[in-house]
Write an enzyme that holds these catalytic residues in place. Structure first.
Site, short mmCIF file in Angstrom:
data_model
loop_
_atom_site.label_atom_id
_atom_site.label_comp_id
_atom_site.label_asym_id
_atom_site.label_seq_id
_atom_site.Cartn_x
_atom_site.Cartn_y
_atom_site.Cartn_z
N ASP A 67 -10.19 18.50 -18.39
CA ASP A 67 -9.39 18.10 -17.22
C ASP A 67 -8.35 19.16 -16.86
O ASP A 67 -8.23 20.18 -17.55
CB ASP A 67 -8.72 16.74 -17.47
CG ASP A 67 -7.93 16.70 -18.77
OD1 ASP A 67 -7.77 17.75 -19.41
OD2 ASP A 67 -7.48 15.61 -19.15
N ASN A 136 -0.90 5.52 -22.34
CA ASN A 136 -1.38 4.39 -21.52
C ASN A 136 -2.87 4.13 -21.77
O ASN A 136 -3.50 3.41 -21.00
CB ASN A 136 -1.14 4.68 -20.03
CG ASN A 136 -1.78 6.00 -19.61
OD1 ASN A 136 -2.45 6.64 -20.42
ND2 ASN A 136 -1.57 6.39 -18.37
N HIS A 138 -5.22 6.41 -21.57
CA HIS A 138 -6.14 7.27 -20.80
C HIS A 138 -6.90 8.23 -21.72
O HIS A 138 -6.45 8.56 -22.82
CB HIS A 138 -5.43 8.02 -19.66
CG HIS A 138 -4.59 9.19 -20.08
ND1 HIS A 138 -3.71 9.81 -19.22
CD2 HIS A 138 -4.48 9.88 -21.23
CE1 HIS A 138 -3.13 10.82 -19.83
NE2 HIS A 138 -3.57 10.88 -21.06
N GLU A 143 -7.35 7.34 -15.83
CA GLU A 143 -6.15 6.51 -15.95
C GLU A 143 -6.52 5.02 -15.97
O GLU A 143 -7.64 4.65 -15.61
CB GLU A 143 -5.23 6.79 -14.76
CG GLU A 143 -4.78 8.24 -14.65
CD GLU A 143 -3.74 8.65 -15.68
OE1 GLU A 143 -3.87 8.28 -16.86
OE2 GLU A 143 -2.79 9.36 -15.31
C1 F6R Z 1 -5.47 16.59 -22.02
C2 F6R Z 1 -6.03 15.24 -21.93
C3 F6R Z 1 -5.15 14.05 -22.18
C4 F6R Z 1 -4.58 14.06 -23.59
C5 F6R Z 1 -3.73 12.83 -23.87
C6 F6R Z 1 -3.04 12.92 -25.22
O1 F6R Z 1 -6.47 17.54 -21.73
O2 F6R Z 1 -7.18 15.08 -21.67
O3 F6R Z 1 -5.89 12.88 -21.95
O4 F6R Z 1 -5.63 14.12 -24.51
O5 F6R Z 1 -2.77 12.66 -22.89
O6 F6R Z 1 -2.17 14.01 -25.23
P1 F6R Z 1 -1.49 14.51 -26.55
O7 F6R Z 1 -2.57 15.00 -27.44
O8 F6R Z 1 -0.56 15.63 -26.13
O9 F6R Z 1 -0.77 13.34 -27.15
#
Ligand code: F6R
Length: 244
Positions: A67, A136, A138, A143
């Site tokens: 992403d 959340n 995701h 989302e």
């Molecule tokens: C980033 C992504 C997000 C993260 C998620 C957790 O490329 O796809 O979905 O994996 O927000 O982020 P961290 O690992 O920083 O807690």
């Protein structure tokens, strides 16, 4: 879906890196999709080290970035692009033909999505997908409320994502949209690892593993994946009743 619990972040990252390194040995043309962010950082570092130390031939792998934050240039140190460029693409000297990242500055973001879906089709799907989980629930930028049937798409970011996302940036940035692979890609992937560590992820891991499968809590889709693994450290596992 299986839940695998590890003593700490180091051991869970080492497990994931070893799995990916072995998968490349078994299938040199592996199609690998990774999330960026804090969670997979060590896995990516360990993977690069294993590939170099063991001289694993990675000349035929394909890498796909999960992403990107819409509107951010690749040189922004908080962008997913920068993460992959500095931690994976440069250290492994991947050829441009080996990696595919969303261009978050493209005028036609829909076309970016179409092109990414085409790449994945041409490569006959993703073999291994390693994702994190947001506060959340995701995955990528899928989302809460995102359809489980999505392919690549552009999405309005959830307030939680915008607020938590500030941690990646040294300067103030306007985060409003994301561009991301969808859950169809995740469900079609040969193997999926969802990683989480730390006490702050305990609640979202509990919902992922024990909660209802619902688009309102995106990571719950992991329960439906035949070859899905939730990799967690003891803190992230602390609210679960039992782990394997
Ligand atoms: C980033 C992504 C997000 C993260 C998620 C957790 O490329 O796809 O979905 O994996 O927000 O982020 P961290 O690992 O920083 O807690």
């Amino acid at each position: 879906m299986k839940v695998l619990s590890f003593k700490n972040y180091q051991s869970l990252s080492d497990f994931a890196a070893t799995e990916i390194a072995n998968a490349i040995k078994n299938k040199p043309s592996l199609v690998l999709c990774l999330a960026s962010g804090d969670t997979p950082k060590l896995t990516v570092e360990l993977l690069v080290k294993k590939i170099k130390d063991q001289k694993i031939d990675h000349s035929a792998i394909t890498f796909i970035g999960l992403d990107e934050w819409v509107g951010l240039p690749p040189e922004n140190t908080g962008s997913c692009h920068y993460f992959f460029q500095s931690k994976l693409i440069e250290p492994l000297q991947l050829k441009p033909s080996q990696y595919f990242l969303f261009n978050a500055l493209a005028n036609d973001l829909q076309n970016e999505c179409i092109e990414m879906d085409q790449v994945i089709d041409q490569k006959k799907g993703i073999d291994i997908m390693l994702v994190g989980i947001g506060m959340n629930g995701h995955i990528g930028f899928n989302e809460p409320g995102s359809s489980f049937n999505n392919l690549s798409h552009v999405i309005e970011l959830d307030e939680v994502t915008k607020s938590v996302g500030k941690k990646y940036f040294t300067e103030q940035v306007e985060l409003s949209q994301g561009i991301t692979l969808g859950f169809k890609h995740l469900m079609n992937a040969g193997k999926v690892f969802l990683m989480a560590n730390g006490i702050k992820k305990a609640d979202v891991i509990k919902k992922t593993v024990d909660g209802p499968v619902t688009e309102d809590f995106p990571a719950s889709i992991m329960q439906k994946h035949q070859n899905g693994f939730v990799l967690i450290d003891e803190e992230a596992a602390s609210l679960l009743n039992k782990t394997a």
